[in-house]
Design an enzyme around this catalytic site. Structure first.
Site, PDB file in Angstrom:
ATOM      1  N   LEU A 194      96.253  -0.250  55.880  1.00  0.00           N
ATOM      2  CA  LEU A 194      95.263  -0.804  56.686  1.00  0.00           C
ATOM      3  C   LEU A 194      93.874   0.378  56.513  1.00  0.00           C
ATOM      4  CD1 LEU A 194      95.490  -1.848  60.381  1.00  0.00           C
ATOM      5  CD2 LEU A 194      93.514  -0.067  59.720  1.00  0.00           C
TER       6      LEU A 194
ATOM      7  N   TYR B 155      76.499  15.071  64.592  1.00  0.00           N
ATOM      8  CA  TYR B 155      77.502  14.554  63.552  1.00  0.00           C
ATOM      9  C   TYR B 155      78.712  15.729  63.328  1.00  0.00           C
ATOM     10  CZ  TYR B 155      78.977  12.344  59.210  1.00  0.00           C
ATOM     11  OH  TYR B 155      79.998  12.165  58.156  1.00  0.00           O
TER      12      TYR B 155
ATOM     13  N   CYS C  21      85.105  -1.382  56.515  1.00  0.00           N
ATOM     14  CA  CYS C  21      85.182  -1.772  55.155  1.00  0.00           C
ATOM     15  C   CYS C  21      83.978  -2.770  55.034  1.00  0.00           C
ATOM     16  CB  CYS C  21      86.335  -2.522  54.833  1.00  0.00           C
ATOM     17  SG  CYS C  21      88.014  -1.700  54.885  1.00  0.00           S
ATOM     18  N   SER C  22      83.198  -2.696  55.757  1.00  0.00           N
ATOM     19  CA  SER C  22      81.778  -3.728  55.555  1.00  0.00           C
ATOM     20  C   SER C  22      80.770  -3.125  54.518  1.00  0.00           C
ATOM     21  CB  SER C  22      81.167  -3.934  56.816  1.00  0.00           C
ATOM     22  OG  SER C  22      80.466  -2.762  57.362  1.00  0.00           O
ATOM     23  N   SER C  23      80.977  -1.585  54.134  1.00  0.00           N
ATOM     24  CA  SER C  23      80.255  -1.312  53.359  1.00  0.00           C
ATOM     25  C   SER C  23      80.732  -0.053  52.713  1.00  0.00           C
ATOM     26  CB  SER C  23      78.906  -1.071  53.733  1.00  0.00           C
ATOM     27  OG  SER C  23      78.718  -0.213  54.810  1.00  0.00           O
ATOM     28  N   GLY C  24      80.148   0.647  51.946  1.00  0.00           N
ATOM     29  CA  GLY C  24      80.405   2.231  51.351  1.00  0.00           C
ATOM     30  C   GLY C  24      81.647   2.482  51.012  1.00  0.00           C
ATOM     31  N   ILE C  25      82.173   3.425  51.288  1.00  0.00           N
ATOM     32  CA  ILE C  25      83.648   4.190  51.072  1.00  0.00           C
ATOM     33  C   ILE C  25      84.570   2.997  51.363  1.00  0.00           C
ATOM     34  CG2 ILE C  25      84.999   6.033  51.139  1.00  0.00           C
ATOM     35  CD1 ILE C  25      82.798   8.006  51.310  1.00  0.00           C
ATOM     36  N   GLY C  26      84.526   2.657  52.512  1.00  0.00           N
ATOM     37  CA  GLY C  26      85.729   1.758  53.084  1.00  0.00           C
ATOM     38  C   GLY C  26      85.944   0.528  52.253  1.00  0.00           C
TER      39      GLY C  26
END
Length: 246
Positions: free
Chosen positions: A10, A157, A14-19
């Protein structure tokens, strides 16, 4: 097509980038070792992932909705899986915040912590009992060098990532008792952005933290011409963090 003997992974954000990259890489594994559940908060942003997944979509990769800031959303996603089984959690969902402290609202800071830190806590809290019962599982946390060394205008951050580091190091001790693995990325040997190397090198040279603080102070406040260049670098670093959506 059912992938036999595959580990259920899981992945959040995950919509962009590393994921997105991690989910697709695992789904396209030539040895078919993984069955990927790629999650994101807003399914309207799934197009990039679907395109990257290609033929693996709905085969070795399926897309689910999961909001890391909501316990009910996490539980609904996990309950939708066969036997609630998650062999590997890849916690990637995160958001950034850059700017001087007095320009940030406390509510925005709390929202960032709700994703970056408490999002991880919620996921682990939901999945850990099942992993303990099976005495098998792996929790992978996409961390940041800013959990090791603070950086100008990244106060909140960095604080969220320091919290993640402490949480994972503490959890890892308990996890060993149940044959579970907690791992963080990137430690020194897994840094993915060379622009961070000077930060970690200075921190390693002086664990008290004074060396990088003095260096940043002199660079920014005693060499005026460096200020604009530094701010530009900070903007580049912020864009390259590659945060996925929670």
């Amino acid at each position: 097509m059912k992938v036999m003997g595959a580990r259920k992974v899981l992945v959040t954000g995950c919509s962009s980038g590393i994921g997105l990259a991690v989910a697709v890489r695992l789904a396209k594994d030539e040895l078919r070792r993984f069955k990927v559940v790629a999650t994101m908060r807003d399914l309207d942003r799934r197009e990039a992932l679907e395109k990257a997944a290609g033929e693996t979509l709905n085969r070795s990769l399926e897309i689910r909705q999961l909001d890391a800031t909501c316990e009910d959303s996490i539980r609904e996603c996990v309950n939708s899986l066969s036997d609630r089984r998650v062999d590997v959690l890849v916690n990637n969902a995160g958001v950034g915040m850059i700017g001087s402290l007095e320009c940030q609202s406390v509510s925005d800071m709390q929202e960032l912590f709700s994703t970056n830190f408490f999002g991880l806590v919620r996921l682990v809290k939901e999945l850990l009992p099942d992993m303990k019962q099976r005495q098998s599982g792996h929790i992978v946390v996409m961390s940041s060098v800013l959990g090791f060394q603070g950086l100008l205008f990244n106060d909140v951050y960095a604080a969220s990532k320091f919290a993640v580091e402490g949480f994972c190091e503490s959890l890892a001790v308990q996890a060993m008792k149940f044959n579970l693995i907690v791992s963080k990325n990137p430690p020194f040997r897994h840094q993915t952005n060379r622009l961070y190397v000077p930060l970690t090198a200075m921190k390693h040279a002086d664990p008290t933290g004074q060396l990088p603080i003095d260096a940043f102070y002199k660079m920014i406040f005693q060499h005026d011409r460096m200020l604009n260049a530094t701010l530009s670098i900070l903007r580049i670093l912020h864009r390259r963090m590659g945060h996925g959506a929670a």
